[in-house]
Design an enzyme around this catalytic site. Structure first.
Site, PDB file in Angstrom:
ATOM      1  N   HIS A 119       0.819  -1.224   0.000  1.00  0.00           N
ATOM      2  CA  HIS A 119       0.000   0.000   0.000  1.00  0.00           C
ATOM      3  C   HIS A 119       0.847   1.265   0.000  1.00  0.00           C
ATOM      4  CE1 HIS A 119      -3.560  -2.517   1.716  1.00  0.00           C
ATOM      5  NE2 HIS A 119      -3.344  -2.734   0.440  1.00  0.00           N
ATOM      6  N   CYS A 130       7.297   8.707 -15.046  1.00  0.00           N
ATOM      7  CA  CYS A 130       8.574   7.973 -15.196  1.00  0.00           C
ATOM      8  C   CYS A 130       8.856   7.042 -14.024  1.00  0.00           C
ATOM      9  CB  CYS A 130       9.732   8.914 -15.476  1.00  0.00           C
ATOM     10  SG  CYS A 130       9.896  10.270 -14.348  1.00  0.00           S
ATOM     11  N   CYS A 168       8.878  15.946  -9.999  1.00  0.00           N
ATOM     12  CA  CYS A 168       9.873  14.997 -10.515  1.00  0.00           C
ATOM     13  C   CYS A 168      10.889  15.773 -11.364  1.00  0.00           C
ATOM     14  CB  CYS A 168       9.141  13.963 -11.369  1.00  0.00           C
ATOM     15  SG  CYS A 168      10.211  12.744 -12.120  1.00  0.00           S
ATOM     16  N   CYS A 170      11.448  15.212 -14.286  1.00  0.00           N
ATOM     17  CA  CYS A 170      10.836  15.371 -15.614  1.00  0.00           C
ATOM     18  C   CYS A 170       9.871  16.555 -15.644  1.00  0.00           C
ATOM     19  CB  CYS A 170      10.114  14.080 -16.041  1.00  0.00           C
ATOM     20  SG  CYS A 170       8.535  13.825 -15.192  1.00  0.00           S
ATOM     21  N   ALA A 251       0.878  -9.103  18.989  1.00  0.00           N
ATOM     22  CA  ALA A 251       2.101  -9.457  18.262  1.00  0.00           C
ATOM     23  C   ALA A 251       3.330  -8.942  18.992  1.00  0.00           C
ATOM     24  CB  ALA A 251       2.042  -8.875  16.850  1.00  0.00           C
TER      25      ALA A 251
HETATM   26  P1  NAD Z   1      -7.158  -3.299  10.307  1.00  0.00           P
HETATM   27  O1  NAD Z   1      -7.202  -2.047  11.115  1.00  0.00           O
HETATM   28  O2  NAD Z   1      -8.287  -3.595   9.411  1.00  0.00           O
HETATM   29  O3  NAD Z   1      -6.984  -4.552  11.277  1.00  0.00           O
HETATM   30  C1  NAD Z   1      -6.044  -4.545  12.294  1.00  0.00           C
HETATM   31  C2  NAD Z   1      -5.976  -5.941  12.855  1.00  0.00           C
HETATM   32  O4  NAD Z   1      -4.970  -5.946  13.844  1.00  0.00           O
HETATM   33  C3  NAD Z   1      -7.277  -6.408  13.529  1.00  0.00           C
HETATM   34  O5  NAD Z   1      -7.615  -7.694  13.051  1.00  0.00           O
HETATM   35  C4  NAD Z   1      -6.912  -6.456  15.007  1.00  0.00           C
HETATM   36  O6  NAD Z   1      -7.570  -7.499  15.705  1.00  0.00           O
HETATM   37  C5  NAD Z   1      -5.424  -6.719  14.936  1.00  0.00           C
HETATM   38  N1  NAD Z   1      -4.690  -6.293  16.111  1.00  0.00           N
HETATM   39  C6  NAD Z   1      -4.993  -5.291  16.972  1.00  0.00           C
HETATM   40  N2  NAD Z   1      -4.068  -5.199  17.912  1.00  0.00           N
HETATM   41  C7  NAD Z   1      -3.140  -6.161  17.640  1.00  0.00           C
HETATM   42  C8  NAD Z   1      -1.926  -6.544  18.252  1.00  0.00           C
HETATM   43  N3  NAD Z   1      -1.470  -5.913  19.331  1.00  0.00           N
HETATM   44  N4  NAD Z   1      -1.239  -7.572  17.709  1.00  0.00           N
HETATM   45  C9  NAD Z   1      -1.689  -8.212  16.622  1.00  0.00           C
HETATM   46  N5  NAD Z   1      -2.827  -7.876  15.996  1.00  0.00           N
HETATM   47  C10 NAD Z   1      -3.536  -6.852  16.489  1.00  0.00           C
HETATM   48  O7  NAD Z   1      -5.788  -3.255   9.527  1.00  0.00           O
HETATM   49  P2  NAD Z   1      -5.368  -3.944   8.176  1.00  0.00           P
HETATM   50  O8  NAD Z   1      -5.898  -5.322   8.084  1.00  0.00           O
HETATM   51  O9  NAD Z   1      -3.906  -3.747   8.085  1.00  0.00           O
HETATM   52  O10 NAD Z   1      -6.129  -3.105   7.044  1.00  0.00           O
HETATM   53  C11 NAD Z   1      -6.331  -1.708   7.075  1.00  0.00           C
HETATM   54  C12 NAD Z   1      -5.625  -0.890   6.019  1.00  0.00           C
HETATM   55  O11 NAD Z   1      -5.196   0.394   6.544  1.00  0.00           O
HETATM   56  C13 NAD Z   1      -4.346  -1.540   5.558  1.00  0.00           C
HETATM   57  O12 NAD Z   1      -4.032  -1.117   4.298  1.00  0.00           O
HETATM   58  C14 NAD Z   1      -3.372  -0.961   6.558  1.00  0.00           C
HETATM   59  O13 NAD Z   1      -2.075  -1.138   6.278  1.00  0.00           O
HETATM   60  C15 NAD Z   1      -3.791   0.507   6.599  1.00  0.00           C
HETATM   61  N6  NAD Z   1      -3.318   1.110   7.862  1.00  0.00           N
HETATM   62  C16 NAD Z   1      -1.967   1.173   8.054  1.00  0.00           C
HETATM   63  C17 NAD Z   1      -1.465   1.627   9.236  1.00  0.00           C
HETATM   64  C18 NAD Z   1       0.034   1.690   9.385  1.00  0.00           C
HETATM   65  O14 NAD Z   1       0.738   1.896   8.396  1.00  0.00           O
HETATM   66  N7  NAD Z   1       0.532   1.472  10.588  1.00  0.00           N
HETATM   67  C19 NAD Z   1      -2.327   2.012  10.258  1.00  0.00           C
HETATM   68  C20 NAD Z   1      -3.725   1.951  10.034  1.00  0.00           C
HETATM   69  C21 NAD Z   1      -4.204   1.478   8.800  1.00  0.00           C
END
Ligand code: NAD
Length: 263
Positions: A119, A130, A168, A170, A251
């Site tokens: 993403h 480019c 850019c 360009c 995690a």
């Molecule tokens: P999501 O918000 O939909 O889901 C987050 C998941 O993480 C949930 O299933 C939740 O149960 C789980 N979770 C919560 N706490 C946790 C922990 N401590 N350890 C492990 N798991 C835990 O996020 P998604 O599935 O990544 O999708 C949302 C979109 O938004 C994606 O594209 C995501 O990358 C983007 N986003 C990115 C960020 C970032 O870059 N940090 C932050 C918010 C959203």
């Protein structure tokens, strides 16, 4: 469980697939969780190209405030044990790479080298013609935020936002590398991700709700190939049904235990 996972990591070619939950304990709220950016900003507007362009032209003050709120959280965030453990596993030859849906750059900050950013990355801006990419470092972003906070007129705000995004070589305007709703995933990153999935014997699915398409196709593809699936998420998700091992834990906690175990 830590012992069992450490054994699997020694035996199998492993790849990690991460989502917003992996960065929660770095201080970045998840997409669907409490206290996130999207409680204040409608993602249908601020995460879509037509929405953000329309708002930028109509009310650049709203976009500059959005940038401030968005980047202030990212700038404060530091990698947590999940990011450090994955980087360490790669360094030791126990992890082929990370496929992430996150845009926060924390895997690279922790030391991961092979990262497929499905993403995009909030610090990278790309020329759509480019394909050249420019990276803003944290200092540049922090300076931009301080400057933009002092501006009030429409003209000044538009000028500042455009100069931050930049041009850019360009001559064309760069665009955020972050993937907005409805945009295709970056081809290079997708190729990297599928190359990893094709080699994986064990896929660690960490902190993703597993509902964002097309990214979520990757774990299903891995499962079809016979790859073992290990999910680390305190909640059940649509991916739990294909998981061979489910660790219902934060995690950050799990990987700090793993790091300690590995020594
Ligand atoms: P999501 O918000 O939909 O889901 C987050 C998941 O993480 C949930 O299933 C939740 O149960 C789980 N979770 C919560 N706490 C946790 C922990 N401590 N350890 C492990 N798991 C835990 O996020 P998604 O599935 O990544 O999708 C949302 C979109 O938004 C994606 O594209 C995501 O990358 C983007 N986003 C990115 C960020 C970032 O870059 N940090 C932050 C918010 C959203």
């Amino acid at each position: 469980m830590v012992e069992k996972v450490a054994k699997l990591l020694r035996e199998k070619k492993t790849v990690a697939f991460t989502g917003a939950g992996a960065s929660l304990e770095s201080g970045i709220p998840t997409f669907r969780g409490k206290g996130g950016l999207w409680e204040k900003y409608d993602p249908q507007i601020y995460a879509s190209v037509p929405g953000i362009l329309f708002t930028f032209l109509k009310s650049p003050d709203k976009i500059s405030q959005f940038f401030v709120d968005f980047y202030e959280v990212l700038l404060k965030a530091e990698p947590n044990s999940t990011h450090y453990a994955l980087a360490e596993l790669e360094r030791r030859g126990s992890l082929l790479g990370v496929i992430t849906q996150n845009i926060d750059n924390l895997h690279q900050l922790a030391g991961s080298k092979v990262v497929s950013e499905l993403h995009g990355n909030a610090y990278k801006f790309r020329c759509r013609v480019c394909n050249r990419e420019e990276t803003r470092d944290k200092k540049e972003v922090a300076e931009f935020l301080e400057e933009v906070k002092k501006l009030h007129t429409r003209k000044d705000l538009i000028r500042k936002l455009l100069s931050f995004i930049g041009r850019c070589e360009c001559g064309r305007r760069l665009a955020p590398s972050v993937v907005f709703f409805g945009q295709p995933l970056p081809e290079e990153e997708l190729v990297k991700a599928y190359q990893l999935i094709d080699k994986a014997e064990l896929l660690l699915i960490i902190g993703t709700s597993g509902v964002v398409y097309p990214a979520v196709n990757l774990p299903f593809q891995a499962k079809e190939r016979g790859c073992q699936i290990l999910e680390i998420n305190p909640e059940l998700t649509p991916l739990s049904s294909i998981a061979d091992i489910k660790i219902s834990q934060s995690a950050n906690i799990f990987f700090s235990q793993l790091l300690e175990y590995l020594g």
